[in-house]
Enzyme design. Structure first.
Site, PDB file in Angstrom:
ATOM      1  N   SER A  70     -67.974 -15.669  -0.353  1.00 28.48           N
ATOM      2  CA  SER A  70     -68.696 -15.101   0.800  1.00 28.48           C
ATOM      3  C   SER A  70     -69.136 -16.131   1.842  1.00 28.48           C
ATOM      4  O   SER A  70     -69.602 -15.745   2.907  1.00 28.48           O
ATOM      5  CB  SER A  70     -69.908 -14.316   0.334  1.00 28.48           C
ATOM      6  OG  SER A  70     -69.472 -13.117  -0.252  1.00 28.48           O
ATOM      7  N   LYS A  73     -67.637 -15.614   5.130  1.00 28.66           N
ATOM      8  CA  LYS A  73     -68.156 -14.597   6.050  1.00 28.66           C
ATOM      9  C   LYS A  73     -68.868 -15.214   7.254  1.00 28.66           C
ATOM     10  O   LYS A  73     -68.997 -14.581   8.306  1.00 28.66           O
ATOM     11  CB  LYS A  73     -69.087 -13.642   5.285  1.00 28.66           C
ATOM     12  CG  LYS A  73     -68.341 -12.848   4.213  1.00 28.66           C
ATOM     13  CD  LYS A  73     -69.255 -12.063   3.293  1.00 28.66           C
ATOM     14  CE  LYS A  73     -68.439 -11.359   2.194  1.00 28.66           C
ATOM     15  NZ  LYS A  73     -69.255 -10.723   1.174  1.00 28.66           N
ATOM     16  N   TYR A 197     -59.412  -9.546   3.785  1.00 30.65           N
ATOM     17  CA  TYR A 197     -60.734  -9.936   3.247  1.00 30.65           C
ATOM     18  C   TYR A 197     -60.584 -10.725   1.937  1.00 30.65           C
ATOM     19  O   TYR A 197     -61.180 -11.793   1.766  1.00 30.65           O
ATOM     20  CB  TYR A 197     -61.561  -8.666   3.043  1.00 30.65           C
ATOM     21  CG  TYR A 197     -62.831  -8.870   2.268  1.00 30.65           C
ATOM     22  CD1 TYR A 197     -63.985  -9.354   2.893  1.00 30.65           C
ATOM     23  CD2 TYR A 197     -62.900  -8.599   0.897  1.00 30.65           C
ATOM     24  CE1 TYR A 197     -65.162  -9.545   2.175  1.00 30.65           C
ATOM     25  CE2 TYR A 197     -64.072  -8.786   0.177  1.00 30.65           C
ATOM     26  CZ  TYR A 197     -65.188  -9.257   0.819  1.00 30.65           C
ATOM     27  OH  TYR A 197     -66.344  -9.453   0.108  1.00 30.65           O
ATOM     28  N   TYR A 249     -78.176 -11.982   0.172  1.00 30.57           N
ATOM     29  CA  TYR A 249     -78.306 -10.587  -0.286  1.00 30.57           C
ATOM     30  C   TYR A 249     -79.761 -10.272  -0.619  1.00 30.57           C
ATOM     31  O   TYR A 249     -80.655 -10.635   0.139  1.00 30.57           O
ATOM     32  CB  TYR A 249     -77.367 -10.323  -1.484  1.00 30.57           C
ATOM     33  CG  TYR A 249     -76.020 -10.957  -1.266  1.00 30.57           C
ATOM     34  CD1 TYR A 249     -75.203 -10.486  -0.252  1.00 30.57           C
ATOM     35  CD2 TYR A 249     -75.600 -12.053  -1.996  1.00 30.57           C
ATOM     36  CE1 TYR A 249     -73.977 -11.086  -0.007  1.00 30.57           C
ATOM     37  CE2 TYR A 249     -74.378 -12.654  -1.745  1.00 30.57           C
ATOM     38  CZ  TYR A 249     -73.591 -12.164  -0.750  1.00 30.57           C
ATOM     39  OH  TYR A 249     -72.396 -12.755  -0.499  1.00 30.57           O
ATOM     40  N   VAL A 267     -70.002 -16.033  -4.447  1.00 35.93           N
ATOM     41  CA  VAL A 267     -69.979 -15.883  -5.917  1.00 35.93           C
ATOM     42  C   VAL A 267     -69.159 -16.949  -6.634  1.00 35.93           C
ATOM     43  O   VAL A 267     -69.160 -17.008  -7.859  1.00 35.93           O
ATOM     44  CB  VAL A 267     -69.499 -14.497  -6.418  1.00 35.93           C
ATOM     45  CG1 VAL A 267     -70.539 -13.427  -6.242  1.00 35.93           C
ATOM     46  CG2 VAL A 267     -68.182 -14.100  -5.825  1.00 35.93           C
TER      47      VAL A 267
HETATM   48  N1  GLN Z   1     -64.962 -11.733  -2.633  1.00 37.11           N
HETATM   49  C1  GLN Z   1     -66.233 -11.397  -3.223  1.00 37.11           C
HETATM   50  C2  GLN Z   1     -66.356  -9.888  -3.346  1.00 37.11           C
HETATM   51  O1  GLN Z   1     -65.882  -9.242  -2.509  1.00 37.11           O
HETATM   52  C3  GLN Z   1     -67.311 -11.956  -2.352  1.00 37.11           C
HETATM   53  C4  GLN Z   1     -68.700 -11.663  -2.872  1.00 37.11           C
HETATM   54  C5  GLN Z   1     -69.617 -12.836  -2.785  1.00 37.11           C
HETATM   55  O2  GLN Z   1     -69.229 -13.978  -2.666  1.00 37.11           O
HETATM   56  N2  GLN Z   1     -70.879 -12.545  -2.922  1.00 37.11           N
HETATM   57  O3  GLN Z   1     -66.911  -9.343  -4.244  1.00 37.11           O
END
Ligand code: GLN
Length: 314
Positions: A70, A73, A197, A249, A267
């Site tokens: 993420s 992003k 994505y 989050y 993650v």
């Molecule tokens: N690619 C991961 C997902 O879509 C990204 C989530 C994350 O890094 N929090 O679940």
């Protein structure tokens, strides 16, 4: 000098933090819902800090590429704002969600408009905006070129094994994308948005490469090495505001409370953080806490911000 402190002090602090983290037993749990991420060793820990003069203080596994997930992003948001400008905010909000990163609940209540660009649904909306300008391969190429140029490093790559692994098990994301599509909130086919994505989440970078790529957010939108503006100072400030309020989050409040810096987690166990006007920072420890944020990563940033007196709250 950095902020009135001689350089060795930053280097010493970074090494001390890596040392302290190496011995900790409470390392959290690696993400298992993407099988490829479950293979990464809990013992890894890296940290890299780059100041405005290009001086790098790093320690541990700072050079080892890992899945940025993420953290990507932040870069896709930067690109999408460059293309759509403030119109992007008609498709995604700017409020913290207070929910897990892959939650679907709010999306139904709010009719397919995700709360912010850093939860999965919001990032899918941002990826959709990028796809409206280019076909998937070109959009991905643009994301990768942007990150490589910002980092000044052509070796950054997409880990196809991770992308494939995520595609095989990304049922939640498939649900989110289809949900948004049903509300008429995706312009492109859901499978193309998802494929793009999954691939940008699967970009592999080291702490050093992330810290280098993120310098523009620490320096009012400008790459301090080239002097070129990547985004305006106002946009950099706003992206930082979103990282502070939404970058972790439902752990965003805790991160602001403990660390006091804008930051974005993934993650894969990475966290990118910004000490505005001072430094661009990346840490990596693959063990996560209950909210899906790197456990030791946050601890390390808390120590760094404290010892360097870098909290934006004084
Ligand atoms: N690619 C991961 C997902 O879509 C990204 C989530 C994350 O890094 N929090 O679940």
């Amino acid at each position: 000098m950095i902020s009135g402190l001689p350089l060795p002090d930053l280097r010493t602090i970074v090494s001390e933090i890596a040392e302290e983290m190496r011995d900790r037993k409470d390392r959290g749990e690696v993400a298992t819902y993407i099988p490829e991420l479950a293979r990464v060793g809990l013992e890894n820990f890296g940290i890299a800090v780059v100041d405005g003069d290009g001086t790098i203080a790093e320690a541990g596994d700072s050079d080892k590429p890992f899945s940025i997930q993420s953290i990507s992003k932040v870069f896709t948001l930067t690109l999408a704002l460059g293309k759509a400008g403030d119109l992007l905010w008609t498709r995604v909000g700017r409020e913290p969600s207070g929910n897990p990163f892959n939650s679907i609940v709010q999306l139904e209540l709010e009719k397919g408009v995700p709360r912010n660009p850093f939860i999965n649904a919001g990032a899918l909306a941002v990826t959709d905006a990028l796809l409206s300008c280019h076909p998937p391969r070109a959009a991905l190429g643009e994301i990768l070129s942007f990150i490589r140029a910002a980092a000044g490093d052509e070796s950054i790559f997409i880990d196809e094994n991770v992308a494939e692994s995520e595609k095989r098990t990304g049922f939640r994301n498939v649900a989110l994308a289809n949900f948004m599509k049903s509300f008429g909130k995706l312009e492109n086919p859901a499978d193309l948005v998802l494929g793009t994505y999954f691939h940008h989440c699967s970009i592999a970078m080291s702490c050093r490469q992330i810290a280098m790529a993120g310098r523009y957010l620490a320096h009012s939108g400008r790459n301090p090495e080239t002097g070129f503006n990547i985004v305006s100072a106002r946009r950099a400030r706003r992206i930082n505001a979103l990282m502070l309020t939404c970058g972790h989050y439902d752990g965003s409040g805790e991160f602001a409370y403990r660390v006091g810096l804008p930051g974005k987690s993934g993650v894969g166990g990475g966290i990118f953080a910004v000490a505005p006007g001072r430094a661009s920072i990346a840490v990596w420890s693959p063990g996560l806490d209950a909210a899906g944020n790197s456990r030791l990563g946050r601890m390390a940033l808390e120590k760094l911000a404290q010892r360097m007196k870098w909290s934006i709250f004084g």
